[in-house]
Design a protein around this motif. Structure first.
Motif, mmCIF file in Angstrom:
data_model
loop_
_atom_site.group_PDB
_atom_site.id
_atom_site.type_symbol
_atom_site.label_atom_id
_atom_site.label_comp_id
_atom_site.label_asym_id
_atom_site.label_seq_id
_atom_site.Cartn_x
_atom_site.Cartn_y
_atom_site.Cartn_z
ATOM 1 N N LYS A 490 44.888 -11.627 53.165
ATOM 2 C CA LYS A 490 43.789 -11.254 52.278
ATOM 3 C C LYS A 490 44.218 -11.429 50.830
ATOM 4 O O LYS A 490 45.340 -11.090 50.458
ATOM 5 N N LEU A 491 43.306 -11.954 50.011
ATOM 6 C CA LEU A 491 43.534 -12.122 48.580
ATOM 7 C C LEU A 491 42.323 -11.574 47.840
ATOM 8 O O LEU A 491 41.178 -11.914 48.169
ATOM 9 N N SER A 492 42.565 -10.710 46.849
ATOM 10 C CA SER A 492 41.482 -10.135 46.044
ATOM 11 C C SER A 492 41.804 -10.296 44.568
ATOM 12 O O SER A 492 42.964 -10.124 44.153
ATOM 13 N N LEU A 493 40.771 -10.620 43.790
ATOM 14 C CA LEU A 493 40.915 -10.806 42.342
ATOM 15 C C LEU A 493 39.752 -10.128 41.648
ATOM 16 O O LEU A 493 38.640 -10.052 42.187
ATOM 17 N N GLY A 494 39.988 -9.652 40.420
ATOM 18 C CA GLY A 494 38.916 -9.050 39.655
ATOM 19 C C GLY A 494 39.185 -9.124 38.170
ATOM 20 O O GLY A 494 40.341 -9.154 37.734
ATOM 21 N N THR A 495 38.098 -9.168 37.398
ATOM 22 C CA THR A 495 38.214 -9.129 35.946
ATOM 23 C C THR A 495 37.040 -8.343 35.394
ATOM 24 O O THR A 495 35.999 -8.201 36.058
ATOM 25 N N LEU A 496 37.195 -7.820 34.192
ATOM 26 C CA LEU A 496 36.188 -6.958 33.594
ATOM 27 C C LEU A 496 36.026 -7.332 32.128
ATOM 28 O O LEU A 496 37.005 -7.424 31.383
ATOM 29 N N LEU A 540 41.882 -4.266 33.009
ATOM 30 C CA LEU A 540 40.722 -5.148 32.956
ATOM 31 C C LEU A 540 40.806 -6.286 33.970
ATOM 32 O O LEU A 540 39.866 -7.078 34.073
ATOM 33 N N SER A 541 41.906 -6.383 34.699
ATOM 34 C CA SER A 541 42.022 -7.427 35.725
ATOM 35 C C SER A 541 43.038 -6.986 36.768
ATOM 36 O O SER A 541 43.887 -6.127 36.502
ATOM 37 N N TYR A 542 42.934 -7.581 37.947
ATOM 38 C CA TYR A 542 43.878 -7.236 39.011
ATOM 39 C C TYR A 542 43.979 -8.382 40.006
ATOM 40 O O TYR A 542 43.111 -9.268 40.070
ATOM 41 N N MET A 543 45.036 -8.334 40.774
ATOM 42 C CA MET A 543 45.224 -9.229 41.905
ATOM 43 C C MET A 543 45.977 -8.461 42.977
ATOM 44 O O MET A 543 46.970 -7.798 42.698
ATOM 45 N N THR A 544 45.494 -8.488 44.202
ATOM 46 C CA THR A 544 46.220 -7.933 45.336
ATOM 47 C C THR A 544 46.205 -8.948 46.471
ATOM 48 O O THR A 544 45.262 -9.734 46.614
ATOM 49 N N ALA A 545 47.262 -8.948 47.266
ATOM 50 C CA ALA A 545 47.363 -9.851 48.420
ATOM 51 C C ALA A 545 48.099 -9.136 49.545
ATOM 52 O O ALA A 545 48.989 -8.310 49.288
ATOM 53 N N SER A 546 47.714 -9.436 50.770
ATOM 54 C CA SER A 546 48.342 -8.835 51.946
ATOM 55 C C SER A 546 48.539 -9.890 53.017
ATOM 56 O O SER A 546 47.681 -10.768 53.205
ATOM 57 N N LEU A 547 49.662 -9.792 53.723
ATOM 58 C CA LEU A 547 49.952 -10.641 54.876
ATOM 59 C C LEU A 547 50.352 -9.758 56.044
ATOM 60 O O LEU A 547 51.136 -8.816 55.871
ATOM 61 N N GLU A 548 49.811 -10.057 57.226
ATOM 62 C CA GLU A 548 50.134 -9.300 58.432
ATOM 63 C C GLU A 548 50.338 -10.251 59.604
ATOM 64 O O GLU A 548 49.678 -11.291 59.691
ATOM 65 N N ALA A 549 51.238 -9.865 60.516
ATOM 66 C CA ALA A 549 51.380 -10.533 61.809
ATOM 67 C C ALA A 549 51.065 -9.486 62.873
ATOM 68 O O ALA A 549 51.845 -8.566 63.099
ATOM 69 N N ARG A 550 49.899 -9.598 63.489
ATOM 70 C CA ARG A 550 49.441 -8.612 64.460
ATOM 71 C C ARG A 550 49.875 -9.068 65.852
ATOM 72 O O ARG A 550 49.271 -9.973 66.434
ATOM 73 N N PRO A 561 54.022 -6.041 61.518
ATOM 74 C CA PRO A 561 54.788 -6.092 60.260
ATOM 75 C C PRO A 561 53.870 -6.597 59.151
ATOM 76 O O PRO A 561 53.054 -7.496 59.366
ATOM 77 N N PHE A 562 53.996 -6.018 57.962
ATOM 78 C CA PHE A 562 53.092 -6.407 56.883
ATOM 79 C C PHE A 562 53.811 -6.411 55.546
ATOM 80 O O PHE A 562 54.872 -5.790 55.368
ATOM 81 N N PHE A 563 53.210 -7.125 54.593
ATOM 82 C CA PHE A 563 53.714 -7.210 53.220
ATOM 83 C C PHE A 563 52.522 -7.221 52.281
ATOM 84 O O PHE A 563 51.593 -8.020 52.451
ATOM 85 N N ASP A 564 52.515 -6.321 51.299
ATOM 86 C CA ASP A 564 51.448 -6.226 50.309
ATOM 87 C C ASP A 564 52.030 -6.410 48.918
ATOM 88 O O ASP A 564 53.171 -6.002 48.649
ATOM 89 N N VAL A 565 51.245 -6.986 48.029
ATOM 90 C CA VAL A 565 51.678 -7.152 46.644
ATOM 91 C C VAL A 565 50.450 -7.011 45.743
ATOM 92 O O VAL A 565 49.328 -7.348 46.138
#
Length: 623
Positions: A490-496, A540-550, A561-565
């Protein structure tokens, strides 16, 4: 060091008094006697010898899974005849299983009390001093392959290979039956509602171990939909049911559209069962009449829940709802919660309450109107806020995957944060586009979900104009035939953008990150730029990303196992000057209503006074 553990138990639906002898959770008996079913008249027990010489490991497993004698060996049957009936049924099941595995020359030998099954008298009598001995021996015989494949009638122009009918390939009965059914379905998809298998000949040649197949398909005439009749409705308006199904007389016949109509009516939540049936013949106008048969469920429901956290204390939640308020599946839901019990003083508890009204099929069958008003107090590591929000929105399904929504919202917020105590009165127009191709909303194994949203806003008290722009995409890819491993990202981005300063924007609309749905291992809303006093300000801005192996360990248990940033910045574009990452391992337990999730996460670069680990519990995957 701080850590939080939250556990939730929710009960929904109407409560009805009944006698209970045992307590079960997710199908597991935790205490009390197991349910042994209804009493059996004249119970007779049997012992079983099950042999399959010549079968490999996989074939033996298939045969064992097909045997009800084996599955029910601890359960008594009714009378001596019950043993024989069960044995005969088992023989038929095992023969069918051999055919499914391309074993047309196999034999199944069954004896009861030492006598071959077919030699038993009509009303046998067995000694009752011990379980009746039953012996099953399966000789699988050779594996057969497909020989000549002949398609006739309206199937004559079809390619057998498209339907897995390839000479030399395994000739399992399910392959042959499935091929014929798929041919019929393809013809029905071309608006032939009466398409059917006219003839199916399967001839096994035991000299060559080959199976010759002849299939004749009759397509029948092309026909549109005829009259749509609704049966079984009592308190849900039949006209609404027909309208919401989106099945209209005169439109082209399509099995896929019938299936979609069935699914969308089920999702309304007001029916315990829905069946869309077509007539067996065309009407006088050459159209195919349809009947939507429904069975209404319980309209009222309620639920209660409890949470506990070593950080936030105990919490209680409750809700009540009605699924058919005015006869057209309008829903009303009232909910409330309180948290921080035992951890905070009475004046510092978190409260939330709300009421939501939803009307499906408003103006257009694909449209839904929703109105809500909610009030809440929220205390996070970054800010405290008391809010009351009113919202009126409308969503429209463009097709099976795409949805557009628009709303108007008015929110009053009293915020205590890095900029002091301030009041905000904000009017906004949230807009969103969502494309969702996931195969399962609670536990996806393939597909993706993408969304784009914006919320132009005007804050009255400070005369400030600002707009949130956000986008996210999550994707899923299963590995192996049974998708035992699913890679998810998952990748999420935002700006304001704002005409004022950061302090002129309510903290509830600034960007923060951290928590179970963001970067695990950090406090909720805990990732943020900080001022000279080390107070979180939001960005005013952000970025988050997650990787998972289910990874599926068993049919019900999985490890993840997962990794978030993530990062939050004061500029309009993330500058990645302060990146926070978390990693960990999750446990999943599959239930009928979605997987139960337990995640343990470690922040890889925690704040000096931040959490050293986090534990998250919920229902459904993290994204």
């Amino acid at each position: 060091m701080r850590a939080g553990l939250i556990a939730t138990l929710i009960s929904t639906g109407l409560l009805a008094p009944r006698e209970a002898h045992a307590f079960k959770l997710f199908g597991i008996t935790l205490w009390g006697e197991r349910d042994k079913g209804s009493d059996v008249i004249d119970p007779v027990r049997y012992s079983l010898t099950f042999e399959s010489p010549g079968s490999d490991k996989d074939l033996r497993k298939v045969l064992e899974n097909s045997s009800l004698l084996l599955a029910d060996k601890e359960k008594p049957v009714s009378g001596d005849l019950g043993v024989v009936v069960k044995a005969r049924e088992d023989r038929e099941r095992l023969i069918a299983a051999l055919y499914e595995q391309s074993r047309y020359g196999g034999t199944v030998t069954v004896t009861v009390n030492g006598t071959p099954l077919d030699a038993l008298p009509p009303n046998p009598t067995f000694p009752r001093n011990a379980p009746v001995p039953v012996s099953v021996t399966v000789d699988p015989g050779p594996a057969f392959t497909l020989g000549h494949v002949t398609l006739e009638g309206d199937a004559a122009g079809l390619d057998p290979a498209k339907y897995d009918l390839v000479p030399g390939k395994p000739a399992g009965s399910l392959v042959i039956i499935g091929a014929a059914n798929r041919m019929v379905n393809d013809l029905k998809a071309g608006s032939h509602p009466l398409a059917a298998v006219a003839d199916r000949q399967v001839v096994a040649d035991h000299a060559t171990n080959r199976v010759d197949v002849t299939l004749r398909i009759a397509a029948g005439p092309v026909a549109p939909l005829g009259p749509v009749t609704v049966t079984g409705s009592k308190r849900v308006d039949a006209g609404f049911i027909q309208k919401y199904s989106r099945l209209k007389p005169g439109q082209a016949y399509s099995p896929d559209e019938l299936r979609k109509a069935n699914d969308r009516l089920r999702k309304l939540g007001v029916f315990s069962s829905v069946t869309v049936k077509q007539a067996e013949t065309l009407d006088a106008n050459g159209a195919i009449p349809l009947t939507i048969d429904v069975s209404e469920g319980k309209f009222r429901y309620f639920g209660v829940g409890a949470t506990y956290s070593t950080i936030d204390g105990a919490g209680l939640q409750g809700y009540w709802g009605h699924r058919n308020l005015f006869g057209e599946a309008e829903s009303l839901r009232l909910e409330g919660s309180v948290s921080g019990l035992g951890q905070n003083g009475v004046g510092d508890l978190n409260y939330a309450a709300g009421i939501t009204f939803t009307k499906p099929g408003y103006l257009l069958p694909s449209g839904t109107l929703e109105a809500s008003i909610k009030a809440a107090t929220l205390s996070t590591d970054s800010y405290d806020a008391d809010t009351i929000t009113g919202k009126l929105g409308y969503s429209y399904e463009l097709n099976d995957y795409d949805t557009l929504s628009a709303a108007t919202a008015l929110e009053f917020a009293r915020v205590d944060d890095a900029f002091g105590k301030n009041d905000y009165l904000t009017f906004s127009v949230p807009l969103e586009y969502v494309r969702d191709t996931r195969d399962d909303k609670m536990n996806p194994k393939e597909g993706y979900k993408a969304s784009l949203s914006m919320a132009p806003s005007y804050e009255f008290l400070g005369s400030n104009v600002f707009t949130n722009l956000e986008g996210s995409i999550s994707g899923y890819y299963g590995l192996g035939q049974e998708d035992r491993v699913v890679l998810a990202g998952k990748l999420s981005l935002g700006t304001l953008f704002s005409t004022g300063d950061l302090a002129d924007i309510p903290a509830t609309r600034r960007f923060f990150a951290g928590g179970g749905g963001s970067v695990r291992g950090y406090a909720y809303q805990g990732i943020s730029p900080r001022n000279g006093n080390d107070d979180a300000t939001g960005g005013l801005s952000y970025m988050t990303a997650s990787l998972e192996a289910r990874v599926g360990i068993t049919d019900t248990i999985g490890l993840v196992p997962f990794f978030d940033v993530g990062t939050v910045s004061t500029g309009h574009v993330p500058d990645f000057s302060d990146i926070r990452a978390g990693a960990g391992l999750g446990l999943r337990y599959a239930t009928p209503f979605g997987p139960i999730r337990l995640d343990v996460a470690l922040p890889l670069n925690p704040y000096p006074d931040g959490d050293k680990y986090g534990i998250y519990v919920g229902i459904g995957q993290s994204f």
